[in-house]
Design an enzyme around this catalytic site. Structure first.
Site, PDB file in Angstrom:
ATOM      1  N   ASP A  15      -5.604   0.807  -2.885  1.00  0.00           N
ATOM      2  CA  ASP A  15      -4.591   0.347  -2.451  1.00  0.00           C
ATOM      3  C   ASP A  15      -3.364   1.595  -2.602  1.00  0.00           C
ATOM      4  O   ASP A  15      -3.610   2.511  -2.785  1.00  0.00           O
ATOM      5  CB  ASP A  15      -4.129  -0.767  -3.552  1.00  0.00           C
ATOM      6  CG  ASP A  15      -2.753  -1.432  -3.042  1.00  0.00           C
ATOM      7  OD1 ASP A  15      -2.368  -1.526  -1.727  1.00  0.00           O
ATOM      8  OD2 ASP A  15      -2.011  -1.864  -3.974  1.00  0.00           O
ATOM      9  N   SER A  16      -2.286   1.129  -1.943  1.00  0.00           N
ATOM     10  CA  SER A  16      -1.081   2.360  -2.095  1.00  0.00           C
ATOM     11  C   SER A  16      -0.767   2.502  -3.509  1.00  0.00           C
ATOM     12  O   SER A  16      -0.028   3.422  -3.911  1.00  0.00           O
ATOM     13  CB  SER A  16       0.195   1.731  -1.464  1.00  0.00           C
ATOM     14  OG  SER A  16       0.679   0.422  -1.603  1.00  0.00           O
ATOM     15  N   GLY A  64       3.761  -0.165   2.826  1.00  0.00           N
ATOM     16  CA  GLY A  64       4.478  -1.325   3.819  1.00  0.00           C
ATOM     17  C   GLY A  64       5.795  -1.083   4.616  1.00  0.00           C
ATOM     18  O   GLY A  64       5.938  -1.795   5.414  1.00  0.00           O
ATOM     19  N   CYS A 118      -5.665  -4.079  -0.334  1.00  0.00           N
ATOM     20  CA  CYS A 118      -4.179  -4.071   0.414  1.00  0.00           C
ATOM     21  C   CYS A 118      -4.070  -4.703   1.665  1.00  0.00           C
ATOM     22  O   CYS A 118      -4.892  -4.256   2.777  1.00  0.00           O
ATOM     23  CB  CYS A 118      -3.827  -2.554   0.570  1.00  0.00           C
ATOM     24  SG  CYS A 118      -2.269  -2.068   1.244  1.00  0.00           S
ATOM     25  N   CYS A 177       0.603  -9.523  -0.587  1.00  0.00           N
ATOM     26  CA  CYS A 177       0.576  -8.313  -0.845  1.00  0.00           C
ATOM     27  C   CYS A 177       0.174  -8.245  -2.225  1.00  0.00           C
ATOM     28  O   CYS A 177       0.536  -8.969  -3.214  1.00  0.00           O
ATOM     29  CB  CYS A 177       2.109  -7.763  -0.869  1.00  0.00           C
ATOM     30  SG  CYS A 177       2.232  -5.858  -1.683  1.00  0.00           S
ATOM     31  N   THR A 178      -0.876  -7.414  -2.342  1.00  0.00           N
ATOM     32  CA  THR A 178      -1.636  -7.405  -3.855  1.00  0.00           C
ATOM     33  C   THR A 178      -0.568  -7.116  -4.651  1.00  0.00           C
ATOM     34  O   THR A 178      -0.861  -7.424  -6.116  1.00  0.00           O
ATOM     35  CB  THR A 178      -2.813  -6.477  -3.835  1.00  0.00           C
ATOM     36  OG1 THR A 178      -2.262  -5.283  -3.119  1.00  0.00           O
ATOM     37  CG2 THR A 178      -3.722  -7.106  -2.904  1.00  0.00           C
ATOM     38  N   HIS A 179       0.379  -6.543  -4.582  1.00  0.00           N
ATOM     39  CA  HIS A 179       1.422  -6.126  -5.887  1.00  0.00           C
ATOM     40  C   HIS A 179       2.123  -7.275  -6.233  1.00  0.00           C
ATOM     41  O   HIS A 179       2.480  -7.389  -7.467  1.00  0.00           O
ATOM     42  CB  HIS A 179       2.530  -5.088  -5.545  1.00  0.00           C
ATOM     43  CG  HIS A 179       2.105  -3.915  -5.177  1.00  0.00           C
ATOM     44  ND1 HIS A 179       1.116  -3.284  -4.166  1.00  0.00           N
ATOM     45  CD2 HIS A 179       2.498  -2.728  -6.193  1.00  0.00           C
ATOM     46  CE1 HIS A 179       0.939  -2.026  -4.715  1.00  0.00           C
ATOM     47  NE2 HIS A 179       1.733  -1.535  -5.495  1.00  0.00           N
TER      48      HIS A 179
HETATM   49  N1  DGL Z   1      -0.398  -3.795  -2.234  1.00  0.00           N
HETATM   50  C1  DGL Z   1       0.289  -3.792  -0.585  1.00  0.00           C
HETATM   51  C2  DGL Z   1      -0.273  -4.833   0.223  1.00  0.00           C
HETATM   52  O1  DGL Z   1      -1.210  -5.559  -0.258  1.00  0.00           O
HETATM   53  C3  DGL Z   1       1.135  -2.871  -0.180  1.00  0.00           C
HETATM   54  C4  DGL Z   1       2.340  -2.406  -0.900  1.00  0.00           C
HETATM   55  C5  DGL Z   1       2.879  -0.996  -0.191  1.00  0.00           C
HETATM   56  O2  DGL Z   1       2.594  -0.232  -0.463  1.00  0.00           O
HETATM   57  O3  DGL Z   1       3.996  -1.408   0.457  1.00  0.00           O
HETATM   58  O4  DGL Z   1      -0.001  -5.064   1.280  1.00  0.00           O
END
Ligand code: DGL
Length: 256
Positions: A14-15, A47, A77, A186-188
């Site tokens: 992921d990022s 993103g 991600c 978004c996984t975050h």
């Molecule tokens: N966690 C990521 C996702 O699921 C992206 C967050 C990001 O880097 O902007 O989209």
């Protein structure tokens, strides 16, 4: 790519810390697998970058994971899946690559006459893949690109007054509406669940983690690549952001 063996690691990236929420679910469903998780913290967020930038960053991470002998890759991600999955699958034809997408499909089952809120990064919402998903399951869906939201999870700020303010601005217009489901695209955002749930106490918040890991399991099974039961599962954490970023990922991995 070296000859894949069933006890080789599964690479996941992921990022940043968001994909750790996928890793947790993966360790739950697949207790014998060895996972190598790569957080591209130095290049986060994905993103708000262009599709080309995210593709080239993702390609670099996949190469790093393949150098470590990974037998499969999970793009943990939504943004990187949207920007890079199709190209990477074409470039690495023999490699199982599992991606994710905002859970509009399961959310559509809950839609009646109200609204479904879909929270994701600007990149995911602007992408072609999301447009296709929306055409199929978008009835009643309000898409909310959340620039700046993943940063709260990156900073480990899972419930702060500043997060509350951010969410207040984003979600206030829907407080009086009949919200039937909220998609965490978004996984975050999975780490911000508690703070989001406070706005809609009895509304289901839906993420794609469980389904993504089920898909990983199916793919490994079909290819006879599931780790043997003699192997004890484990997770190795790597990051482009150095030891502080790894510490942050470890904290979230151990969070209940
Ligand atoms: N966690 C990521 C996702 O699921 C992206 C967050 C990001 O880097 O902007 O989209």
């Amino acid at each position: 790519m070296p000859e894949p063996v069933r006890n080789a690691p599964v690479g996941m990236f992921d990022s940043g810390v968001g994909g750790i929420s996928v890793l947790k679910e993966a360790m739950r469903q697949l207790p014998h697998e060895h996972f190598i998780f790569y957080g591209d913290t130095k290049n986060a967020p994905y993103g708000t970058k262009t599709k080309e930038q995210v593709l080239s960053l993702s390609r670099r991470v996949v190469e790093t994971l393949l150098d470590k002998g990974c037998k499969a890759i999970v793009i943990a991600c939504n943004t990187a899946t949207s920007a890079a999955a199709a190209t990477l699958r074409a470039e690495y034809a023999d490699l199982p690559i599992i991606g994710m997408e905002p859970a509009l499909k399961p959310a559509s089952l809950l839609h009646q006459d109200g609204v479904v809120l879909s929270l994701a990064t600007p990149g995911t919402i602007a992408g072609e893949k999301y447009a296709q998903l929306y055409a199929l399951y978008g009835e009643g869906v309000v898409s909310l690109p959340c620039r700046g939201l993943m940063e709260f999870a990156e900073r480990g700020e899972l419930d702060s007054p500043a997060l509350q303010d951010y969410l207040e601005k984003l979600l206030r217009p829907y407080r009086e509406k009949k919200v039937e489901a909220v998609v965490l695209g978004c996984t975050h955002y999975v780490f911000l669940k508690q703070a989001i749930q406070r706005f809609f106490p009895s509304v289901p918040l839906i993420d794609g983690n469980e389904g993504t890991v089920r898909q990983l399991k199916r793919r490994l099974e079909a290819l006879s690549l599931l780790a043997g039961e003699e192997q004890t599962g484990c997770a190795e954490l790597l990051s482009s952001g150095g030891s502080g970023a790894i510490e942050q990922m470890r904290k979230l991995l151990n969070l209940n």
